[in-house]
Design an enzyme around this catalytic site. Structure first.
Site, PDB file in Angstrom:
ATOM      1  N   ASN A  66      16.813 -20.039  22.968  1.00 41.63           N
ATOM      2  CA  ASN A  66      15.642 -20.701  23.551  1.00 41.63           C
ATOM      3  C   ASN A  66      14.423 -20.375  22.702  1.00 41.63           C
ATOM      4  OD1 ASN A  66      13.925 -21.931  25.577  1.00 41.63           O
ATOM      5  ND2 ASN A  66      13.376 -19.867  26.237  1.00 41.63           N
ATOM      6  N   HIS A  80      10.325 -19.884  22.866  1.00 41.27           N
ATOM      7  CA  HIS A  80       9.303 -19.595  23.874  1.00 41.27           C
ATOM      8  C   HIS A  80       7.982 -19.297  23.157  1.00 41.27           C
ATOM      9  CE1 HIS A  80       7.633 -18.366  27.670  1.00 41.27           C
ATOM     10  NE2 HIS A  80       7.192 -17.269  27.094  1.00 41.27           N
ATOM     11  N   SER A  88       8.712 -16.958  19.954  1.00 41.55           N
ATOM     12  CA  SER A  88       9.961 -16.192  19.837  1.00 41.55           C
ATOM     13  C   SER A  88      11.146 -17.114  20.055  1.00 41.55           C
ATOM     14  CB  SER A  88      10.025 -15.098  20.910  1.00 41.55           C
ATOM     15  OG  SER A  88       8.879 -14.276  20.886  1.00 41.55           O
ATOM     16  N   ASP A 138      13.267 -16.080  30.055  1.00 40.79           N
ATOM     17  CA  ASP A 138      12.670 -15.668  28.780  1.00 40.79           C
ATOM     18  C   ASP A 138      12.932 -14.189  28.483  1.00 40.79           C
ATOM     19  OD1 ASP A 138      11.597 -18.272  28.560  1.00 40.79           O
ATOM     20  OD2 ASP A 138       9.839 -17.697  29.724  1.00 40.79           O
TER      21      ASP A 138
HETATM   22  C1  GAR Z   1       7.144 -25.489  23.165  1.00 38.00           C
HETATM   23  O1  GAR Z   1       5.892 -24.897  22.948  1.00 38.00           O
HETATM   24  C2  GAR Z   1       8.160 -24.447  23.591  1.00 38.00           C
HETATM   25  O2  GAR Z   1       7.976 -23.222  22.959  1.00 38.00           O
HETATM   26  C3  GAR Z   1       7.867 -24.334  25.076  1.00 38.00           C
HETATM   27  O3  GAR Z   1       7.646 -25.659  25.488  1.00 38.00           O
HETATM   28  C4  GAR Z   1       7.091 -26.404  24.401  1.00 38.00           C
HETATM   29  C5  GAR Z   1       7.926 -27.650  24.216  1.00 38.00           C
HETATM   30  O4  GAR Z   1       7.341 -28.490  23.281  1.00 38.00           O
HETATM   31  N1  GAR Z   1       8.943 -23.731  25.783  1.00 38.00           N
HETATM   32  C6  GAR Z   1       8.773 -22.938  26.843  1.00 38.00           C
HETATM   33  O5  GAR Z   1       7.689 -22.695  27.322  1.00 38.00           O
HETATM   34  C7  GAR Z   1      10.051 -22.373  27.432  1.00 38.00           C
HETATM   35  N2  GAR Z   1       9.790 -21.251  28.258  1.00 38.00           N
HETATM   36  P1  GAR Z   1       8.161 -29.716  22.686  1.00 38.00           P
HETATM   37  O6  GAR Z   1       8.748 -30.462  23.869  1.00 38.00           O
HETATM   38  O7  GAR Z   1       7.147 -30.519  21.956  1.00 38.00           O
HETATM   39  O8  GAR Z   1       9.244 -29.163  21.790  1.00 38.00           O
END
Ligand code: GAR
Length: 221
Positions: A110, A112, A139, A148
């Site tokens: 994943n 994060h 991360s 997470d």
């Molecule tokens: C990203 O910033 C990712 O790190 C985060 O959601 C966003 C998705 O962006 N993920 C989390 O917060 C998971 N806990 P995207 O849809 O443009 O790839």
């Protein structure tokens, strides 16, 4: 030449990390085959990006399921049926049930947007600013049933500027995420990463700390 790694991706939102993964494959940096992109949100942009790249898609809304476990079991059954060897959560905004996840432990990662173990969950940019941090980052970790909370594989670091706000910090971090995630998937494609009892191992040797994304976008110990 090694066989391309079969990868499934789960994404809930804009899909920019998915787009970065597809682009890395298209330019020849990532020997993978995307076998499925699935989303819990049928209108997710990620599904459109996958379709445009001719990757099989599955929109599976949790609304039709009585509880989280039954949804997660169904979702991960579809992932298994796709033939995926590795599962990448790229902006998938749900916690996966521990029992459903069990066959994927060590094979699911994943991304994060924080320097874990700091700021699990939501609003990570805001929380880093409110805490007065001068460093932020993203991360990639192995997924466990803990939100997470799985062992961290690699991180990208970013200095927080005095004029940063939640929006600018997120916008400056995202391009680093787009380098970090393909770099980790590339190690998985080369079969160099493992989750062992003692933690994350690269080439059979346990990491003392997460790998770090350097200015040349390579991951270094
Ligand atoms: C990203 O910033 C990712 O790190 C985060 O959601 C966003 C998705 O962006 N993920 C989390 O917060 C998971 N806990 P995207 O849809 O443009 O790839």
């Amino acid at each position: 030449m090694t066989t391309p790694l079969r990868v499934a991706v789960l994404a809930s939102g804009c899909g920019s990390n998915l787009a970065a993964l597809i682009q890395a494959r298209d330019v020849g940096n990532l020997p993978v085959k995307y076998v499925l992109v699935s989303s819990d949100r049928p209108a997710a942009e990620a599904l459109r990006i996958a379709k445009a790249a001719q990757v099989p898609t599955l929109a599976l809304s949790p609304k039709a399921y009585p509880d989280r476990r039954s949804y997660d079991l169904e979702l991960l059954n579809h992932v298994a049926a796709s033939g995926a060897e590795v599962l990448v959560l790229a902006g998938f905004m749900r916690i996966l049930d521990g029992a459903a996840l069990r066959p994927w432990v060590g094979r699911a990662i994943n991304i994060h947007p924080s320097l874990l173990p700091k700021y699990r969950g939501l609003h990570t940019h805001r929380r880093a600013l409110e805490a007065g941090d001068n460093k932020h980052g993203a991360s990639v970790h192995f997924v466990t049933a803990e939100l997470d909370g799985g062992p961290v594989i690699a991180q990208a670091h970013l200095e927080i500027r005095s004029d940063d706000n939640e929006k600018t910090l997120g916008e400056r971090l995202l391009p680093l995420e787009h380098r970090l995630l393909p770099a980790v998937v590339s190690l998985m494609a080369a079969r160099r990463l493992n989750l062992m009892k003692a933690g994350v191992a690269l080439d059979g040797i346990c990491l003392k700390r997460p790998l770090s994304l350097k200015e040349d976008y390579q991951l270094k110990r």
